[in-house]
Design a protein around this motif. Structure first.
Motif, PDB file in Angstrom:
ATOM      1  N   ASN A   1       0.853  -1.190   0.000  1.00 34.55           N
ATOM      2  CA  ASN A   1       0.000   0.000   0.000  1.00 34.55           C
ATOM      3  C   ASN A   1       0.887   1.238   0.000  1.00 34.55           C
ATOM      4  O   ASN A   1       1.936   1.270   0.643  1.00 34.55           O
ATOM      5  N   GLU A   2       0.454   2.288  -0.735  1.00 35.18           N
ATOM      6  CA  GLU A   2       1.226   3.530  -0.838  1.00 35.18           C
ATOM      7  C   GLU A   2       0.274   4.714  -0.742  1.00 35.18           C
ATOM      8  O   GLU A   2      -0.777   4.736  -1.380  1.00 35.18           O
ATOM      9  N   GLN A   3       0.659   5.700   0.061  1.00 36.79           N
ATOM     10  CA  GLN A   3      -0.156   6.892   0.262  1.00 36.79           C
ATOM     11  C   GLN A   3       0.745   8.113   0.381  1.00 36.79           C
ATOM     12  O   GLN A   3       1.678   8.131   1.204  1.00 36.79           O
ATOM     13  N   PHE A   4       0.469   9.162  -0.422  1.00 40.98           N
ATOM     14  CA  PHE A   4       1.262  10.394  -0.414  1.00 40.98           C
ATOM     15  C   PHE A   4       0.379  11.563   0.002  1.00 40.98           C
ATOM     16  O   PHE A   4      -0.772  11.664  -0.423  1.00 40.98           O
ATOM     17  N   GLN A   5       0.940  12.445   0.840  1.00 38.22           N
ATOM     18  CA  GLN A   5       0.202  13.608   1.328  1.00 38.22           C
ATOM     19  C   GLN A   5       1.128  14.823   1.311  1.00 38.22           C
ATOM     20  O   GLN A   5       2.226  14.785   1.882  1.00 38.22           O
ATOM     21  N   ASN A   6       0.659  15.896   0.671  1.00 47.96           N
ATOM     22  CA  ASN A   6       1.424  17.135   0.562  1.00 47.96           C
ATOM     23  C   ASN A   6       0.657  18.243   1.275  1.00 47.96           C
ATOM     24  O   ASN A   6      -0.457  18.574   0.897  1.00 47.96           O
ATOM     25  N   THR A   7       1.260  18.812   2.317  1.00 46.96           N
ATOM     26  CA  THR A   7       0.639  19.896   3.073  1.00 46.96           C
ATOM     27  C   THR A   7       1.544  21.118   3.046  1.00 46.96           C
ATOM     28  O   THR A   7       2.661  21.079   2.503  1.00 46.96           O
ATOM     29  N   ASP A   8       1.074  22.195   3.655  1.00 43.12           N
ATOM     30  CA  ASP A   8       1.879  23.415   3.722  1.00 43.12           C
ATOM     31  C   ASP A   8       3.097  23.261   4.625  1.00 43.12           C
ATOM     32  O   ASP A   8       4.074  24.004   4.490  1.00 43.12           O
ATOM     33  N   LEU A   9       3.037  22.301   5.533  1.00 42.17           N
ATOM     34  CA  LEU A   9       4.127  22.128   6.485  1.00 42.17           C
ATOM     35  C   LEU A   9       5.100  21.026   6.103  1.00 42.17           C
ATOM     36  O   LEU A   9       6.285  21.113   6.425  1.00 42.17           O
ATOM     37  N   ASP A  10       4.620  19.957   5.444  1.00 39.19           N
ATOM     38  CA  ASP A  10       5.513  18.840   5.137  1.00 39.19           C
ATOM     39  C   ASP A  10       4.954  17.994   4.004  1.00 39.19           C
ATOM     40  O   ASP A  10       3.801  18.152   3.588  1.00 39.19           O
ATOM     41  N   ASP A  11       5.808  17.087   3.514  1.00 40.07           N
ATOM     42  CA  ASP A  11       5.445  16.061   2.533  1.00 40.07           C
ATOM     43  C   ASP A  11       5.586  14.705   3.204  1.00 40.07           C
ATOM     44  O   ASP A  11       6.608  14.425   3.858  1.00 40.07           O
TER      45      ASP A  11
ATOM     46  N   LEU B   1       8.158   8.228   4.924  1.00 39.62           N
ATOM     47  CA  LEU B   1       9.191   9.171   4.491  1.00 39.62           C
ATOM     48  C   LEU B   1       8.655  10.579   4.700  1.00 39.62           C
ATOM     49  O   LEU B   1       7.577  10.919   4.191  1.00 39.62           O
ATOM     50  N   TYR B   2       9.417  11.391   5.394  1.00 42.33           N
ATOM     51  CA  TYR B   2       8.923  12.681   5.869  1.00 42.33           C
ATOM     52  C   TYR B   2       9.893  13.787   5.464  1.00 42.33           C
ATOM     53  O   TYR B   2      11.101  13.685   5.694  1.00 42.33           O
TER      54      TYR B   2
END
Length: 293
Positions: free
Chosen positions: A112-122, A230-231
């Motif tokens: 499973n793979e999930q990516f999230q892009n926010t104003d503070l981090d990836d 991964l952060y």
């Protein structure tokens, strides 16, 4: 004459004794006794009639040490390994390529793979399945060459006892199932057939559940699970940010405008109260004027 007669009498007496002995030996009573004796001797050397008699120890031999029966179908040790890792990286794309190379080297794959892009981090969250033998090597590769490890948690769960218990119960249920199937073939009434069929159906359901549980445990044992995150942090401060002054100035103007708009919208949201205040003031003045008159 007397000398010749005496030996002749002795000879006749001896012949008569021998004849009586021969007749006694040929008598039925003696024959029956002889046959019983022979039969008794034969029965004494005859082989035992049961297996338990064969297993009795021989008194003439020294006692042998008992040997424990060999266990069949010994279940190997079942250990499930799981892990959680959080790694801070400088570039998500580069780190993702490194992870792909490490997975290929250790015969692992991404479940499973999930990516999230926010104003503070990836954030890139991966659920990885690894062969049990390559789990430790994969953890070491992530710790050394991908980025800075922020957290790591590895756990091992021994499920040998549960696996053995389910396996034994499954074997017993299969034996009961065959017995009930034999009973179904010999059932004589419809009521018996219905009851036996219902019992067979319940046993088949329980067998399916047990087999599914064993398959699940085998899958978790053969392939360990690693939750990898991964952060990449997006820092916007004068000390650590690489963004220029112009960009920071534009961001400040934008934030100020957004704050002003939020404040204005907040005031507008109180419009019922703003409309009610003039009405109350008008009514109060009218009441006061009337009172003076």
């Amino acid at each position: 004459m007397i000398k010749l007669f005496l030996p002749l009498c002795i000879l006749l007496l001896m012949s008569a004794c021998n004849k009586s002995e021969m007749e006694a030996a040929n008598s039925p009573a003696i024959k029956m006794m002889s046959e019983d004796k022979v039969a008794e001797e034969v029965y004494q050397v005859a082989p035992p009639n049961s297996i338990s008699e064969k297993l009795l120890p021989d008194k003439n031999k020294s006692p042998q040490p008992s040997i424990a029966p060999k266990k069949l179908d010994t279940i190997a040790k079942k250990v499930i390994k799981n892990g959680n890792m959080r790694i801070q990286v400088g570039d998500i794309k580069k780190a993702q390529n490194q992870v792909a190379d490490i997975l290929k080297k250790n015969e692992a794959y991404i479940q499973n793979e999930q990516f999230q892009n926010t104003d503070l981090d990836d954030n890139l969250d991966l659920v990885i399945r690894i062969p049990h033998k390559n789990f430790d090597a994969l953890i070491n590769s992530f710790s050394e060459g991908v980025g800075s490890v922020l957290s790591k948690n590895i756990s091992s769960d021994d499920v040998t006892e549960e696996y053995t218990d389910v396996s034994v119960k499954l074997a017993n249920k299969k034996i009961y199932l065959e017995k009930y199937r034999d009973m179904l073939r010999s059932a004589s009434t419809t009521k018996d057939m219905i009851e036996i069929q219902e019992t067979i159906r319940e046993l088949e359901d329980e067998i399916d559940v047990a087999e599914g549980r064993l398959r699940f445990i085998d899958d978790r044992v053969n392939y360990s699970t690693l939750n990898l995150s991964l952060y990449k942090e997006k820092v916007r401060s004068s000390a650590t940010s690489k963004i220029g002054f112009g960009s920071r100035f534009a961001d400040s103007v934008t934030e100020g405008w957004n704050s002003f708009v939020s404040f204005l919208l907040g005031i507008i949201s109180f419009w019922p109260f703003l409309l009610l205040i003039p009405i109350l003031i008008y009514l109060w003045r009218k009441w006061r004027t009337g009172r003076k008159k």
